[in-house]
Write an enzyme that holds these catalytic residues in place. Structure first.
Site, PDB file in Angstrom:
ATOM      1  N   HIS A 172       9.368  -3.620   3.049  1.00 35.31           N
ATOM      2  CA  HIS A 172       8.953  -3.754   1.642  1.00 35.31           C
ATOM      3  C   HIS A 172      10.168  -3.923   0.730  1.00 35.31           C
ATOM      4  CE1 HIS A 172       5.605  -0.924   3.104  1.00 35.31           C
ATOM      5  NE2 HIS A 172       4.959  -2.029   2.761  1.00 35.31           N
TER       6      HIS A 172
ATOM      7  N   LYS B 106       5.351  -9.876   9.373  1.00 31.48           N
ATOM      8  CA  LYS B 106       4.707  -8.979  10.346  1.00 31.48           C
ATOM      9  C   LYS B 106       3.177  -9.120  10.264  1.00 31.48           C
ATOM     10  CE  LYS B 106       3.974  -4.622  10.056  1.00 31.48           C
ATOM     11  NZ  LYS B 106       2.717  -4.048  10.501  1.00 31.48           N
TER      12      LYS B 106
ATOM     13  N   ARG C 155       2.666   2.639   9.241  1.00 32.05           N
ATOM     14  CA  ARG C 155       1.899   3.349  10.280  1.00 32.05           C
ATOM     15  C   ARG C 155       2.792   3.899  11.395  1.00 32.05           C
ATOM     16  NH1 ARG C 155      -2.322  -0.639   8.888  1.00 32.05           N
ATOM     17  NH2 ARG C 155      -4.125   0.541   8.122  1.00 32.05           N
TER      18      ARG C 155
ATOM     19  N   MET D 165       0.851  -1.194   0.000  1.00 33.00           N
ATOM     20  CA  MET D 165       0.000   0.000   0.000  1.00 33.00           C
ATOM     21  C   MET D 165       0.891   1.249   0.000  1.00 33.00           C
ATOM     22  SD  MET D 165      -3.409  -0.968   2.107  1.00 33.00           S
ATOM     23  CE  MET D 165      -2.772  -0.711   3.737  1.00 33.00           C
TER      24      MET D 165
HETATM   25  O1  PAF Z   1      -0.054  -5.815   3.407  1.00 32.01           O
HETATM   26  C1  PAF Z   1      -0.508  -4.887   2.710  1.00 32.01           C
HETATM   27  O2  PAF Z   1       0.124  -3.856   2.511  1.00 32.01           O
HETATM   28  C2  PAF Z   1      -1.893  -5.032   2.103  1.00 32.01           C
HETATM   29  O3  PAF Z   1      -2.756  -5.689   2.962  1.00 32.01           O
HETATM   30  C3  PAF Z   1      -1.884  -5.684   0.715  1.00 32.01           C
HETATM   31  C4  PAF Z   1      -1.393  -7.123   0.778  1.00 32.01           C
HETATM   32  C5  PAF Z   1      -0.982  -4.894  -0.227  1.00 32.01           C
HETATM   33  C6  PAF Z   1      -3.293  -5.694   0.129  1.00 32.01           C
HETATM   34  O4  PAF Z   1      -3.815  -4.420  -0.007  1.00 32.01           O
END
Ligand code: PAF
Length: 281
Positions: free
Chosen positions: A37, A149, A187, A30
């Site tokens: 990430h 996580k 967050r 997201m």
């Molecule tokens: O983990 C996330 O960031 C979200 O839940 C995902 C897997 C991208 C789905 O919107």
């Protein structure tokens, strides 16, 4: 690195990549990328020829009163970071592109989504499984990468892939933490400095639980009690849940045996943070 916002353009690029016999690694996000990430993206690049990362703040997985509007967004910053991590294409569709007027089809797992985050956030996992199915259909990855996580999310998505015979493999990578132990999360950017300090209670209480278990404690109620005691000492912290469940079925247990998940969601001020630990005894 390309940035694509249309489903049709993404699908035609995927066709081209596939026609060259290349494998596709996919990292759904997201956005507001952090090292968690970026580790997924780097690993995807090591394991696949072509890497797609999606950046889409999915309204379907946010409940009423949750932080959909405030969720941090910065595509410029994210694209630079993703490119450095080896991503070939960012897929960043609009909400209208993903859910056009009249959209009415959803995907739902019904066995392990009614507990932990699923209990606190009704409808959340239906939103996740729906958007991830759509993303998998668009990107057609060989491998998709998620972080530990979001332990329950990974279990739910693995179950979905198995139950629906989807043609890909899900790989789950360990939680990436700040030096002081805080699990990385987009967050975390909501926390002020005293909240940031209090947020350490999540990883500290998991470490404490680990020590108790190493010292021989097997009673789930006692471990939960010790975690509650540590967290509730801080006035900025409010527990949403602390649970210890069996893996991979997320069943309640009285005593630790085999593989279990210690999972927690804690509000630090207004920010809801999650963390977890897998224990094997
Ligand atoms: O983990 C996330 O960031 C979200 O839940 C995902 C897997 C991208 C789905 O919107």
């Amino acid at each position: 690195m390309q940035i694509i916002d249309s489903i049709q353009a993404m699908k035609s690029l995927v066709r081209e990549v596939r026609s060259k016999g290349q494998t596709i690694g996919f990292v759904p996000t997201m956005g507001y990328l952090h090292q968690g990430h970026l580790t997924l993206m780097r690993t995807a690049k090591e394991k696949c020829n072509f890497v797609v990362a999606s950046i889409f703040v999915n309204p379907l997985q946010f409940g009423v009163g949750e932080d959909f509007e405030e969720y941090p967004r910065d595509l410029g910053r994210d694209s630079k970071l993703a490119e450095e991590a080896g991503v070939d294409v960012i897929f960043a569709p609009t909400v209208k592109e993903m859910y056009p007027k009249g959209y009415s089809t959803f995907v739902e797992e019904e066995r392990i989504t009614d507990k932990l985050c699923g209990e606190s956030r009704p409808g959340h996992f239906k939103g996740v499984t729906t958007v991830v199915t759509k993303l998998f259909n668009i990107v057609q990855p060989d491998l998709a990468f998620f972080g530990q996580k979001d332990a329950q999310q990974s279990l739910v998505l693995k179950k979905m892939v198995k139950d629906l015979n989807m043609n890909l493999e899900i790989q789950v990578l360990p939680t990436v933490r700040e030096e002081d132990g805080l699990a990385m999360s987009s967050r975390n950017s909501y926390l002020n400095s005293s909240e940031r300090q209090s947020a350490l209670l999540l990883s500290k209480s998991l470490n404490m639980a680990q020590n108790l278990i190493e010292a021989g404690e097997r009673r789930v109620a006692e471990i939960k009690k010790a975690i509650h005691k540590l967290i509730t000492q801080d006035t900025l912290a409010r527990i949403d849940y602390v649970e210890i469940l069996s893996l991979p079925d997320l069943e309640e247990v009285e005593f630790l045996e085999g593989s279990s998940l210690i999972a927690m969601a804690v509000f630090i001020g207004n920010t809801r943070l999650i963390d977890n630990l897998v224990v094997e005894v």
